[in-house]
Scaffold this active site. Structure first.
Site, PDB file in Angstrom:
ATOM      1  N   LYS A 136       2.330  13.147  -8.260  1.00 31.86           N
ATOM      2  CA  LYS A 136       1.147  13.934  -8.648  1.00 31.86           C
ATOM      3  C   LYS A 136       1.234  14.384 -10.106  1.00 31.86           C
ATOM      4  O   LYS A 136       0.266  14.276 -10.845  1.00 31.86           O
ATOM      5  CB  LYS A 136       0.966  15.133  -7.709  1.00 31.86           C
ATOM      6  N   GLY A 179      -8.892   9.553   6.094  1.00 31.33           N
ATOM      7  CA  GLY A 179      -7.924  10.647   6.042  1.00 31.33           C
ATOM      8  C   GLY A 179      -8.558  12.014   6.230  1.00 31.33           C
ATOM      9  O   GLY A 179      -9.757  12.138   6.494  1.00 31.33           O
ATOM     10  N   ASP A 219      -7.170  -2.068   1.113  1.00 29.92           N
ATOM     11  CA  ASP A 219      -5.833  -1.548   0.834  1.00 29.92           C
ATOM     12  C   ASP A 219      -5.827  -1.132  -0.640  1.00 29.92           C
ATOM     13  O   ASP A 219      -5.973  -1.984  -1.523  1.00 29.92           O
ATOM     14  CB  ASP A 219      -4.806  -2.663   1.098  1.00 29.92           C
ATOM     15  N   TYR A 270       6.433  12.952  -3.730  1.00 32.65           N
ATOM     16  CA  TYR A 270       4.986  13.185  -3.767  1.00 32.65           C
ATOM     17  C   TYR A 270       4.607  14.029  -4.990  1.00 32.65           C
ATOM     18  O   TYR A 270       3.678  13.700  -5.727  1.00 32.65           O
ATOM     19  CB  TYR A 270       4.583  13.890  -2.473  1.00 32.65           C
TER      20      TYR A 270
HETATM   21  N1  SER Z   1      -0.839  19.388   1.614  1.00 29.09           N
HETATM   22  C1  SER Z   1       0.027  18.485   0.925  1.00 29.09           C
HETATM   23  C2  SER Z   1       1.331  18.342   1.587  1.00 29.09           C
HETATM   24  O1  SER Z   1       1.689  19.219   2.327  1.00 29.09           O
HETATM   25  C3  SER Z   1       0.262  18.966  -0.472  1.00 29.09           C
HETATM   26  O2  SER Z   1      -0.761  18.533  -1.299  1.00 29.09           O
HETATM   27  O3  SER Z   1       2.002  17.394   1.370  1.00 29.09           O
END
Ligand code: SER
Length: 312
Positions: A147, A12, A53, A143
């Protein structure tokens, strides 16, 4: 003890830079890269790589035992924009992979764990400028929820089981080696590629939507910095605010124009602008600076010059 490091998510945006930096510090063989897909050529050719994975806890343990791993950098995540399209998959990937590493640390298979949080852990009622370390957190994306939950689980495993887990809330990260995928802050990388190639860019954020951002060398410095800090200096075990600079699309375009005068920016605003409006514009990272000596090297102008130089 000599350290043996496993990086999850080595293909990544962050993993690509982090593996190279860790290998130059700890030695190529001391850093095992892993991902579900091949990493960059530089990584594949310079040291060990395992297909892994991160949702598969048994395979994770197998790789950890095979290589005698002592530390894990967990960089696997489905980012904000993609996770809005696939909420359940995003939650599963982000949380299951974290739990596997926390449990392995609790059971003594690894002794130190890095896991990143993000500005996405904040939300619409969080104070948006100079966002404090401790404040309202009401993330509005899958997301962001993953977090914030992850931060609390890290803190829980630290307090309850003594797990040495360390974390940073990354701002938007800008880099040239790999493109990010599926984030809300991705425009700030994409714009450089298009500026050089087409001399124009169509932006999906509004011209005045400001976000905190950071150049990748600083993010890598902070990541390795918090992992190498003495344990007693890492006083916050949810996640540390971290900051370098903030800008909106219009300001970034202005800086790019200093190098490429004919560069043109147009706007076609989409749902990602709503995500960005729920995030901070700037961050107070004084605790990271005080506790473990964080300091950024790059400002906005240095970042713009360096990006253009390297992408050319
Ligand atoms: N850069 C990430 C995003 O845009 C945020 O942590 O999802």
């Amino acid at each position: 003890m000599s350290e043996k490091i496993l990086v999850l998510g080595a293909s990544g945006q962050i993993g690509t830079d982090l593996v190279e930096q860790l290998r130059s510090g700890y030695g190529n063989d001391a850093v095992v890269a892993s991902d579900i897909k091949d990493a960059s050529r530089a990584i594949m050719e310079s040291g060990p790589f395992e297909v892994l994975d991160a949702k598969d806890g048994n395979r994770m343990l197998e790789v950890i035992q095979k290589h005698g791993i002592t530390q894990v950098y967990h960089l696997v995540a489905m980012l904000s924009a993609t996770a809005e399209k696939f909420p359940e998959k995003g939650w599963e990937l982000n949380m299951e992979s974290l739990f596997h590493t926390l449990k392995l640390a609790k059971d003594g298979y690894i002794h130190k764990l890095y896991w990143p949080s993000s500005i996405a852990a904040f939300g619409p009622t969080t104070p948006r400028t100079e966002t404090p370390q401790f404040t309202v957190m009401d993330p509005g994306t899958v997301y962001g929820i993953s977090k914030l939950s992850g931060e609390l689980w890290c803190d829980y495993y630290h307090k309850k089981y003594g797990v040495d887990v360390r974390s940073i809330r990354y701002p938007g990260l800008i880099s040239y080696k790999t493109e990010p995928g599926g984030g809300t802050t991705d425009y700030a990388v994409d714009i450089f590629h298009k500026a050089l190639k087409d001399k124009r860019y169509e932006c999906y954020l509004a011209e005045d939507t400001a976000l905190p951002m950071m150049y990748m060398p600083d993010a890598i410095k902070a990541t390795i910095g918090i992992m190498e800090a003495p344990a007693e200096e890492v006083k916050i075990r949810t996640s540390y605010n971290l900051s370098a600079f903030s800008f909106d699309p219009k300001t970034l375009a202005g800086h790019i124009r200093k190098h490429i005068p004919e560069f043109e920016m147009t706007y076609h605003i989409d749902h990602r602008n709503d995500i960005a409006l729920g995030w901070p514009q700037s961050i107070d990272d004084s605790r990271a600076r005080e506790d473990w000596g964080w300091k950024n090297d790059y400002g906005l102008e240095d970042m713009v010059s360096d990006m253009l130089k390297n992408l050319k």
